[in-house]
Every structure is written in C-alpha cells, then in structure tokens.
Design a protein around this motif. Structure first.
Motif, mmCIF file in Angstrom:
data_model
loop_
_atom_site.group_PDB
_atom_site.id
_atom_site.type_symbol
_atom_site.label_atom_id
_atom_site.label_comp_id
_atom_site.label_asym_id
_atom_site.label_seq_id
_atom_site.Cartn_x
_atom_site.Cartn_y
_atom_site.Cartn_z
ATOM 1 N N SER A 8 -42.652 11.676 46.597
ATOM 2 C CA SER A 8 -42.760 10.379 45.931
ATOM 3 C C SER A 8 -43.518 10.498 44.617
ATOM 4 O O SER A 8 -43.103 9.925 43.591
ATOM 5 C CB SER A 8 -43.453 9.374 46.857
ATOM 6 N N ARG A 9 -44.615 11.227 44.628
ATOM 7 C CA ARG A 9 -45.401 11.404 43.396
ATOM 8 C C ARG A 9 -44.600 12.165 42.339
ATOM 9 O O ARG A 9 -44.691 11.866 41.141
ATOM 10 C CB ARG A 9 -46.717 12.119 43.710
ATOM 11 N N ASP A 12 -42.160 9.732 40.859
ATOM 12 C CA ASP A 12 -42.886 8.825 39.962
ATOM 13 C C ASP A 12 -43.171 9.487 38.622
ATOM 14 O O ASP A 12 -43.034 8.862 37.561
ATOM 15 C CB ASP A 12 -44.200 8.379 40.607
ATOM 16 N N ARG A 13 -43.582 10.755 38.669
ATOM 17 C CA ARG A 13 -43.857 11.479 37.414
ATOM 18 C C ARG A 13 -42.594 11.634 36.585
ATOM 19 O O ARG A 13 -42.621 11.488 35.354
ATOM 20 C CB ARG A 13 -44.476 12.849 37.717
ATOM 21 N N ASN A 15 -39.849 9.684 36.545
ATOM 22 C CA ASN A 15 -39.444 8.422 35.936
ATOM 23 C C ASN A 15 -40.448 7.934 34.896
ATOM 24 O O ASN A 15 -40.068 7.262 33.936
ATOM 25 C CB ASN A 15 -39.218 7.354 37.012
ATOM 26 N N THR A 16 -41.715 8.272 35.081
ATOM 27 C CA THR A 16 -42.705 7.942 34.060
ATOM 28 C C THR A 16 -42.409 8.693 32.768
ATOM 29 O O THR A 16 -42.484 8.138 31.667
ATOM 30 C CB THR A 16 -44.123 8.277 34.548
ATOM 31 N N LEU A 71 -40.513 1.371 39.151
ATOM 32 C CA LEU A 71 -41.841 1.944 39.394
ATOM 33 C C LEU A 71 -42.941 0.992 38.952
ATOM 34 O O LEU A 71 -43.940 0.805 39.657
ATOM 35 C CB LEU A 71 -41.965 3.290 38.656
ATOM 36 N N GLN A 152 -36.117 6.525 42.624
ATOM 37 C CA GLN A 152 -37.316 5.683 42.583
ATOM 38 C C GLN A 152 -37.337 4.706 43.752
ATOM 39 O O GLN A 152 -38.403 4.411 44.299
ATOM 40 C CB GLN A 152 -37.388 4.921 41.260
ATOM 41 N N SER A 155 -38.643 6.598 46.542
ATOM 42 C CA SER A 155 -40.081 6.788 46.357
ATOM 43 C C SER A 155 -40.848 5.543 46.805
ATOM 44 O O SER A 155 -41.878 5.642 47.480
ATOM 45 C CB SER A 155 -40.391 7.096 44.884
ATOM 46 N N GLU A 156 -40.333 4.364 46.425
ATOM 47 C CA GLU A 156 -40.979 3.123 46.842
ATOM 48 C C GLU A 156 -40.903 2.960 48.359
ATOM 49 O O GLU A 156 -41.842 2.450 48.985
ATOM 50 C CB GLU A 156 -40.322 1.929 46.154
ATOM 51 N N LYS A 159 -43.596 5.015 49.895
ATOM 52 C CA LYS A 159 -44.909 4.392 49.696
ATOM 53 C C LYS A 159 -45.106 3.195 50.619
ATOM 54 O O LYS A 159 -46.221 2.950 51.095
ATOM 55 C CB LYS A 159 -45.079 3.993 48.231
#
Length: 203
Positions: A8-9, A12-13, A15-16, A71, A152, A155-156, A159
């Motif tokens: 997940s992290r 996130d990285r 898509n960031t 995100l 993503q 990933s959500e 979380k």
C-alpha cells in the motif's frame, strides 16, 4: 498484513510521484494554447495538431492523476448519511464501494481499452482532421490511468482493513484535515487567547 501495508505504501508513493508531475501536463497544454493563439493572431496560421495536442495533454493529466486524487480523497463524495454512521459502518461502506464498484469499473475499462490502445499502436491510426496527430498516445492514457486508479483503490482497501484491525490510522480522513476534536480544541484555545492556536488556525 505488514506485507500488504508495505505494498500500500509503495502504491501511495507511486501515485504521489505521478500526481506531482501530472501538473506539468496542464502547464504544457496552457503554453501550447497560448502559443497557438499568438501564432494565429500574428501570422494568421493554425493547425489541428496544436488543438489535438492540447486535449491529449489534458486527457493524460486527469487520467493518470485519478489515483493521486483518490489518495488525497479529493473525489466528489456525498456523505450526507455516511458521516452520521459509526466508524465501523463507514469502513464497511468504503470497503464495499472499493470492492464492488471501483474495482469492477476499472477492470471493465481496462478490458476494453487495452486492446484498443494496442490496436491503435500497431495500425498507426491517424486523426481524421487535417494536420491531426497519431491516435495511440492518447488512447494509451486510458489503460495507464485506470491501472493507477485500480492500484490506489486496492491500497485504500488495505488501509481500511488495517484500520479495522487496529494496525493503521483512519484512511477516510484527509491527511491535512483536522478532526472535530482538534478543531474544537483549537477554537477553545483561540477564545482563551492562546497565541499558538491563532498561529495554527492561520496555517
């Protein structure tokens, strides 16, 4: 679960990073639009290629940034009822939506758009407009953008499950959003004349 949280992290990285640079596509479309307007007025010349590259860049910007938008929880949400439910019910609704709405829609778009993009690439299809551009680059944005959005979403989902297990923070709260308790504490401090609360509210 820790392996899933690491995944997940990583998503996130990714898509960031994509969201950070997607803004340059908007900048490029704006510059091209301005240059096109100047050339048209000054030299009485224009081309459909200028127009098409603008919407190519715009399409790329919002498609590849869809995962980043999810995100940051900036997608439009109607929380009139959901916000009044207990947190576990909110998490259940979030998980249901990710599993049975976002995931199937993304998979369906990928199922139909990926072969189309590959066909466009192999055929080298051009725009029907005079001076138009080759088509496959804009079609490629569809599978790429929905892949990032699907990742993503997963990933959500990870979380949300981690939160229910007590292994992570609430993923439904925006990173820069204050909770009701924090907002109340800051308001009380401001009324009491606490200078630190005033500075925090300004920020």
């Amino acid at each position: 679960m820790q392996a899933l949280l690491s995944l997940s992290r990583a998503i996130d990285r990714l898509n960031t990073l994509v969201g950070k640079y997607a803004i340059w596509l908007i900048f490029g479309a704006t510059v091209i639009s301005a240059v096109n307007a100047v050339i048209r007025k000054a030299f009485n010349y224009s081309s459909n290629g200028f127009l098409e590259v603008q919407w190519y860049l715009f399409a790329w910007s919002f498609l590849i940034a869809a995962g980043f938008t999810l995100l940051k929880r900036e997608h439009v949400r109607i929380d009139v009822l959901n916000s009044h439910f207990p947190k576990k019910v909110q998490m259940a609704i979030e998980i249901f939506g990710l599993l049975f709405f976002l995931t199937p829609v993304c998979l369906m778009v990928l199922y139909y758009s990926t072969p189309m993009a590959l066909q466009m690439y192999s055929s080298g299809e051009m725009s029907n407009n005079p001076g138009g551009l080759i088509r496959w680059p804009v079609w490629a944005a569809l599978p790429l953008g929905f892949t990032l959005l699907l990742l993503q979403g997963w990933s959500e989902l990870i979380k949300c499950i981690a939160f229910l297990k007590g292994l992570g923070p609430d993923p439904t709260v925006k990173p820069d959003e204050k909770t009701d308790e924090q907002a109340l504490i800051e308001a009380l401090r401001a009324q009491a004349g606490d200078p630190t609360a005033t500075a925090q509210n300004k920020n």
